[in-house]
Each structure stands twice: as structure tokens, then as C-alpha cells.
Design a protein around this motif. Structure first.
Motif, PDB file in Angstrom:
ATOM      1  N   UNK A 147      38.343  17.602  31.087  1.00  0.00           N
ATOM      2  CA  UNK A 147      37.177  18.011  31.862  1.00  0.00           C
ATOM      3  C   UNK A 147      36.043  18.340  30.895  1.00  0.00           C
ATOM      4  N   UNK A 148      34.885  17.764  31.138  1.00  0.00           N
ATOM      5  CA  UNK A 148      33.736  17.935  30.253  1.00  0.00           C
ATOM      6  C   UNK A 148      32.589  18.535  31.051  1.00  0.00           C
ATOM      7  N   UNK A 149      31.984  19.575  30.505  1.00  0.00           N
ATOM      8  CA  UNK A 149      30.833  20.209  31.146  1.00  0.00           C
ATOM      9  C   UNK A 149      29.554  19.510  30.703  1.00  0.00           C
ATOM     10  N   UNK A 150      28.743  19.112  31.664  1.00  0.00           N
ATOM     11  CA  UNK A 150      27.522  18.370  31.372  1.00  0.00           C
ATOM     12  C   UNK A 150      26.354  19.320  31.151  1.00  0.00           C
ATOM     13  N   UNK A 178      20.975  24.618  31.847  1.00  0.00           N
ATOM     14  CA  UNK A 178      20.671  23.872  33.075  1.00  0.00           C
ATOM     15  C   UNK A 178      21.766  22.863  33.416  1.00  0.00           C
ATOM     16  N   UNK A 179      22.977  23.169  33.010  1.00  0.00           N
ATOM     17  CA  UNK A 179      24.098  22.288  33.330  1.00  0.00           C
ATOM     18  C   UNK A 179      25.127  23.029  34.152  1.00  0.00           C
ATOM     19  N   UNK A 180      26.383  22.787  33.878  1.00  0.00           N
ATOM     20  CA  UNK A 180      27.459  23.478  34.561  1.00  0.00           C
ATOM     21  C   UNK A 180      28.371  22.567  35.341  1.00  0.00           C
ATOM     22  N   UNK A 181      27.876  21.398  35.776  1.00  0.00           N
ATOM     23  CA  UNK A 181      28.714  20.448  36.496  1.00  0.00           C
ATOM     24  C   UNK A 181      29.700  19.804  35.523  1.00  0.00           C
ATOM     25  N   UNK A 212      26.621  17.277  18.624  1.00  0.00           N
ATOM     26  CA  UNK A 212      26.901  18.104  19.791  1.00  0.00           C
ATOM     27  C   UNK A 212      26.133  19.424  19.709  1.00  0.00           C
ATOM     28  N   UNK A 213      26.155  20.062  18.549  1.00  0.00           N
ATOM     29  CA  UNK A 213      25.441  21.327  18.375  1.00  0.00           C
ATOM     30  C   UNK A 213      23.937  21.096  18.409  1.00  0.00           C
ATOM     31  N   UNK A 214      23.476  20.056  17.756  1.00  0.00           N
ATOM     32  CA  UNK A 214      22.046  19.763  17.663  1.00  0.00           C
ATOM     33  C   UNK A 214      21.407  19.636  19.037  1.00  0.00           C
ATOM     34  N   UNK A 215      22.078  18.952  19.945  1.00  0.00           N
ATOM     35  CA  UNK A 215      21.484  18.666  21.250  1.00  0.00           C
ATOM     36  C   UNK A 215      22.108  19.464  22.388  1.00  0.00           C
ATOM     37  N   UNK A 216      23.028  20.368  22.063  1.00  0.00           N
ATOM     38  CA  UNK A 216      23.624  21.194  23.103  1.00  0.00           C
ATOM     39  C   UNK A 216      24.377  20.401  24.141  1.00  0.00           C
ATOM     40  N   UNK A 217      25.011  19.327  23.702  1.00  0.00           N
ATOM     41  CA  UNK A 217      25.720  18.424  24.597  1.00  0.00           C
ATOM     42  C   UNK A 217      27.193  18.349  24.210  1.00  0.00           C
ATOM     43  N   UNK A 218      28.055  18.242  25.203  1.00  0.00           N
ATOM     44  CA  UNK A 218      29.413  17.810  24.911  1.00  0.00           C
ATOM     45  C   UNK A 218      29.338  16.378  24.385  1.00  0.00           C
ATOM     46  N   UNK A 219      30.278  16.041  23.535  1.00  0.00           N
ATOM     47  CA  UNK A 219      30.282  14.717  22.919  1.00  0.00           C
ATOM     48  C   UNK A 219      31.728  14.258  22.786  1.00  0.00           C
ATOM     49  N   UNK A 220      31.888  12.966  22.579  1.00  0.00           N
ATOM     50  CA  UNK A 220      33.220  12.432  22.323  1.00  0.00           C
ATOM     51  C   UNK A 220      33.105  11.251  21.371  1.00  0.00           C
ATOM     52  N   UNK A 221      34.193  10.994  20.664  1.00  0.00           N
ATOM     53  CA  UNK A 221      34.303   9.810  19.820  1.00  0.00           C
ATOM     54  C   UNK A 221      35.513   9.029  20.267  1.00  0.00           C
ATOM     55  N   UNK A 222      35.300   7.752  20.586  1.00  0.00           N
ATOM     56  CA  UNK A 222      36.378   6.857  21.003  1.00  0.00           C
ATOM     57  C   UNK A 222      36.542   5.779  19.949  1.00  0.00           C
ATOM     58  N   UNK A 223      37.702   5.752  19.309  1.00  0.00           N
ATOM     59  CA  UNK A 223      37.968   4.810  18.224  1.00  0.00           C
ATOM     60  C   UNK A 223      39.123   3.892  18.592  1.00  0.00           C
ATOM     61  N   UNK A 224      39.099   2.693  18.053  1.00  0.00           N
ATOM     62  CA  UNK A 224      40.205   1.765  18.280  1.00  0.00           C
ATOM     63  C   UNK A 224      41.517   2.313  17.732  1.00  0.00           C
ATOM     64  N   UNK A 238      21.818  19.308  30.948  1.00  0.00           N
ATOM     65  CA  UNK A 238      20.566  18.578  31.159  1.00  0.00           C
ATOM     66  C   UNK A 238      19.403  19.165  30.367  1.00  0.00           C
ATOM     67  N   UNK A 239      19.591  20.343  29.787  1.00  0.00           N
ATOM     68  CA  UNK A 239      18.494  21.001  29.076  1.00  0.00           C
ATOM     69  C   UNK A 239      18.268  20.417  27.692  1.00  0.00           C
ATOM     70  N   UNK A 240      17.320  21.004  26.992  1.00  0.00           N
ATOM     71  CA  UNK A 240      16.981  20.537  25.646  1.00  0.00           C
ATOM     72  C   UNK A 240      16.990  21.721  24.691  1.00  0.00           C
ATOM     73  N   UNK A 241      17.589  21.527  23.539  1.00  0.00           N
ATOM     74  CA  UNK A 241      17.613  22.554  22.509  1.00  0.00           C
ATOM     75  C   UNK A 241      16.290  22.555  21.742  1.00  0.00           C
ATOM     76  N   UNK A 242      16.033  23.614  20.944  1.00  0.00           N
ATOM     77  CA  UNK A 242      14.844  23.585  20.077  1.00  0.00           C
ATOM     78  C   UNK A 242      14.815  22.359  19.172  1.00  0.00           C
TER      79      UNK A 242
END
Length: 531
Positions: free
Chosen positions: A486-489, A229-232, A446-458, A491-495
């Protein structure tokens, strides 16, 4: 044949004779080797198959032992694992915090060792119970360690060793607890294949165990990624401004650290203005990028506004904010918009400050152990709301530093509508090994929730993670860098997101059931021996 004769002939099939454990001279080195095998499964080594080997080694060393011996062997495994795994904690604080933390974490593996020894009658009675019993005991141990004391310390969970393994796919189904359980089941299968004294053992257990391991790997590899349910897409920039020098005194250079992040962002803006780079929809700065409270210090606020106005995009700033009470501070992520400055409706306050690092529980008692606790002059106050930040183009799930290790803190942001998981962190007081261990946790989330993720460190490592766990644009350590992607968003939920904590609750419940069954078998054996 009389009834009594028939009962006597059945007795040996009900209660099997107690067999001997591994000789202690063998069990001790096996326990230590198990800890080292677990260690090298984690970054920076990344030999993920050795995690199952370590699980098998601990189970073999403690099988059929008395509880005290099982606890002692588990403790040896824990020390061999946690002392080197957590060595980054002694880089700038001295030996005592590292030693105390390592011993505390090893204590949980001592509990696991005792529990593994306790369930030996279950395994002796039903050989193929070994893999599932091992799996649920590991999940139960981690459930306890992740919560106690002072909210727990989940570093070193089996699941976090599988960031480059096919088993990582199981996170999509049941999160970190299920991945831990699967890794431990694989260790139990290895032990079924090699254990020395199964009556009549030939080749069947080896084939069965190998088939089981292949099945676990195949399922993990075949599990789909993403939440649908994403793609944007949005364009996101990570600014890693770096610090003048590593160590605890990095915050003595607060203005320099803030300037580094402003200057790097302004340079990005210059590239945008020249056409060399497309304008990002969002810029992410790390934790502690502004240790000067920009809401109270006009000069600091002006510098952040300069950066936001120049780049023409909102900046998620990692800031230390004063209050709410005297002598209290907050570790926060605050959205800073171009043209209007701080958006006070979009502020996330860290919900799980680190004990003895960001606040000191029982300060007078802790001071008696080490005066190092007085380095924490002001206690950080915990926030109460999930880190859901609406940046306009994207809804963020913000977690700060070690919070990424806690299942519920990340899941709450996704349940709250987060389309992108953001981990703001400061690794300036640690080293690259700690940073890579933390990035492995981001990959699992990222895999657990089916989301793109990022880590920003100093100081690094910063980077983007796809919903299938792949890392892109990872930066070097102790360098200044700006990465844009470019990051794909989604909105859905994984099991796993839907299931929430229930996989862990169910597996921990099965661990308790295994302990109860073992107690019943032990009692039955004692009654038979007495009779």
C-alpha cells in the motif's frame, strides 16, 4: 607619525604572507586517501560520514598549490573514487569503456582541484570562508559534470552518498545540489578544525567546526518529510521477473525475459483469485521486460494482455518500441490495461538515452577507438515529454534507469502532476553494487519531492521508498520476486520542487564569485610584491 608611516604599518594587515602548502610527499597520499574516503561513503559500503572526510582531504591537499599541481592532485582523488565506484561498467563490456569513463569523470575533480588551489587566498584571508567556499565549488563542479559531455553523467554526486544520513533531509529544502553543498560544507568545517598553521589557533576553531557539523546534521534530521495534500492510498505490485543469465546477451533471451514477467504476474493473479492477496491497483514491470515490441508483435502483445487480464489491473510495461525512423528504437514505459490492451495515450519515451550504450554519438570516430560500439546496432531516440502517466488510480512519474540521476527529469514529472515516482530499470548488465547505488538515488528523489517512490528492476534490487527515504520490501539480486505494498500518494510540492534549479544556479553563481574574488586577491598580492 607621517601618513607614509601609517600606510606602511597597515600593509601587513591587508596582504598576508604566502604560506607553504602541505609537502608533496604528504599531499599525494592525502589526495588518494580522499578519493577512497569518498568511495566508501557510497553503496554498497554506505559509510556516509567519510564523504566529508574525503572533501576535507582534497581541499587540504590542494590548498596553496599551483593550479597544475592542484589539478593533478584532484585527478588522483578522482581516479581513486571513480575507478572502483564505476567498476560495474567493465563486467560485460571489457576494460576500455570503464577506463575511459573513469578517467573522464576524474577529469572533473582535476578541475575542482585546480579551482580549490586558486581560491586559497580567499581562505587564507578569511578562515571561516573555507566551509562555504568548499561547498559552492563542489556544487559548481557537479553542475558541470552533470551536463557535459553528451548530457553528462551524474553518478558519484556527493548527495547520492547520503541515502542513510541525516543530511538527506536537506534534499527536501533544495534537492541534490543543496545536499552536495551541505556535505562539502561539513568537509570544510572539518578542515577548519584540523588545519595546522592558523596563527593563534587554540580550541576555538575545533569547537566552532564541531558546532557547525552538529547544526547541519540537526537541521537535516528535523526537516519534515512529505509534500502534504495527499493521504489516499493505492496498492502497487512490483514484478521482478529475472533473466535467464546476466550479461549483455540477456536480450538474446527476449522471449524468456517476457515470459518470466508474464508468469510471475499470472502467479500473483492466482494468489488474488484465491484470496491470499488483495488485488493491486497497478502492476509495474521493469525496463526491458519486453524487448520484443508488443505493439508490432502480436504474440508478445497477447502475452502481456494475458497477464493484465489475469491480474485485473493495468501494467506499466518497460518495452523497446521500433521507430519512429528506420534503424531507430525507443526505450519506453507503456501502460497496458486489462481488457483493452495498450493505452497509446499513456506512453513515456526515455528522454535521456545513455551515450555509447543506447546510442552512439560520432559513431565513425568512436568505432576507431573501439569496435564495441557496434554492439549498439540501432540508436535509441530520445523522447520529448516528461514521464507523466495516468494509470487511473494514480498518476505516475516514470523515469527510466539512469534518468533518476538527473534532477530535471524527475522534477518535470512532479511538476506535471505525478503522485508516485516510478523508476523502471534493468540491472542485468551490471551488479548489485550498481543497483544499490541507483536505489540510493531513488531515496533522495523521494525526500526531495515528498513522494513515495519505487524501483522496479529486472534482476534487483527492487523496492518501495517512503517520502522520508526509508526502503521497504527490497528484493534480492538475480532472483525472481513479486512485492506488493500500500502506497500513500501526495499532490503537494516541497520547497525543493518549488525552487527547481535555482538552488543549484545560486550556489554555482557563488562559486564563480569566489573564483573572481580569489583572482582579485592574487592580483593585489602580485602588485604588492612588485611594489
Amino acid at each position: 607619525m607621517t601618513t607614509l608611516d601609517r600606510d606602511e604599518t597597515r600593509t601587513p594587515t591587508v596582504v598576508r604572507p604566502v604560506r607553504s602548502p602541505l609537502p608533496l610527499r604528504v599531499a599525494v597520499p592525502v589526495a588518494v586517501a580522499a578519493g577512497l574516503a569518498l568511495l566508501v561513503a557510497f553503496p554498497p559500503y554506505g559509510w556516509w560520514p567519510s564523504a566529508a572526510v574525503g572533501v576535507a582531504g582534497l581541499a587540504a591537499a590542494t590548498h596553496r598549490r599551483r593550479l597544475r599541481a592542484g589539478a593533478g592532485l584532484g585527478f588522483l582523488t578522482g581516479v581513486a573514487l571513480f575507478a572502483p565506484l564505476l567498476a560495474w561498467t567493465n563486467l560485460h563490456t571489457g576494460l576500455l569503456p570503464w577506463v575511459l569513463l573513469s578517467l573522464l569523470q576524474a577529469g572533473y575533480l582535476a578541475v575542482l582541484g585546480a579551482a580549490t588551489a586558486w581560491v586559497s587566498p580567499v581562505v587564507d584571508r578569511w578562515r571561516w570562508a573555507w566551509p562555504p567556499v568548499t561547498g559552492v565549488l563542489w556544487v559548481g563542479q557537479e553542475a558541470l559534470r552533470d551536463r557535459t559531455p553528451f548530457g553528462g553523467f551524474p553518478w558519484g554526486r556527493l548527495a547520492f552518498s547520503q541515502d542513510s544520513s541525516p543530511l538527506l533531509g536537506w534534499a527536501w529544502l533544495g534537492g541534490a545540489p543543496l545536499v552536495t553543498g551541505v556535505v562539502a560544507v561539513a568537509g570544510g568545517l572539518l578542515l577548519v578544525a584540523v588545519w595546522r598553521r592558523w596563527p593563534g589557533v587554540r580550541w576555538q576553531p575545533v569547537v566552532g567546526a564541531a558546532a557547525g557539523v552538529v547544526l547541519l546534521l540537526t537541521v537535516g534530521w528535523l526537516v519534515p518529510s512529505g509534500a502534504g495534500t495527499g493521504g489516499r492510498t493505492v496498492r502497487v505490485a512490483i514484478v521482478q521477473g529475472n533473466v535467464p543469465r546476466l550479461g549483455l546477451d540477456f536480450n538474446a533471451q527476449r522471449q524468456a525475459v517476457l515470459n518470466n514477467h508474464v508468469d510471475a504476474t499470472v502467479k500473483l493473479a492466482e494468489r488474488v483469485a484465491s484470496g491470499a492477496e488483495r488485488r493491486p491497483d497497478l502492476v509495474v514491470w521493469p525496463e526491458n521486460s519486453s524487448d520484443i515490441d508488443p505493439l508490432r508483435n502480436a504474440a508478445a502483445g497477447a502475452r502481456i494482455s494475458q497477464a493484465a487480464d489475469a491480474v485485473g489491473a493495468p501494467i506499466l510495461v518497460g518495452a523497446v518500441l521500433a521507430g519512429p525512423g528506420d534503424g531507430e528504437v525507443r526505450n519506453a514505459g507503456i501502460l497496458w490495461r486489462p481488457g483493452s490492451g495498450p493505452d497509446l495515450a499513456q506512453v513515456y519515451t526515455k528522454r535521456h538515452p545513455v551515450p555509447f550504450a543506447e546510442y552512439v554519438p560520432m559513431r565513425s570516430l568512436a568505432r576507431a577507438v573501439s569496435k564495441q560500439v557496434d554492439r549498439v546496432r540501432a540508436d535509441f531516440v530520445a523522447g520529448s515529454s516528461p514521464g507523466v502517466v495516468d494509470a487511473g488510480a494514480v498518476v505516475l512519474g516514470d523515469v527510466i534507469c539512469f534518468e533518476v540521476a538527473y534532477d530535471g527529469l524527475v522534477r518535470d514529472t512532479v511538476d506535471g502532476g505525478a503522485q508516485l515516482v516510478v523508476v523502471q530499470t534493468n540491472n542485468a548488465t551490471f551488479d548489485v553494487a550498481e543497483a544499490r547505488q541507483q536505489l540510493a538515488m531513488v531515496r533522495l528523489r523521494a525526500v526531495e519531492h515528498g513522494r513515495a517512490a519505487l524501483m522496479a528492476s529486472t534482476v534487483g534490487v527492487s523496492g518501495f521508498v517512503a517520502p522520508d527515504g526509508r526502503v521497504s520490501d527490497a528484493t534480492g539480486f538475480n532472483t525472481r520476486a513479486v512485492v506488493v505494498r500500500e502506497v500513500t500518494l501526495a499532490d503537494g510540492r516541497t520547497p525543493a520542487t518549488r525552487a527547481g534549479r535555482w538552488p543549484e544556479v545560486a550556489l554555482t553563481g557563488l562559486a564563480v564569485a569566489a573564483l573572481v574574488v580569489a583572482g582579485a586577491l592574487r592580483r593585489r598580492r602580485e602588485v604588492t610584491a612588485a611594489g
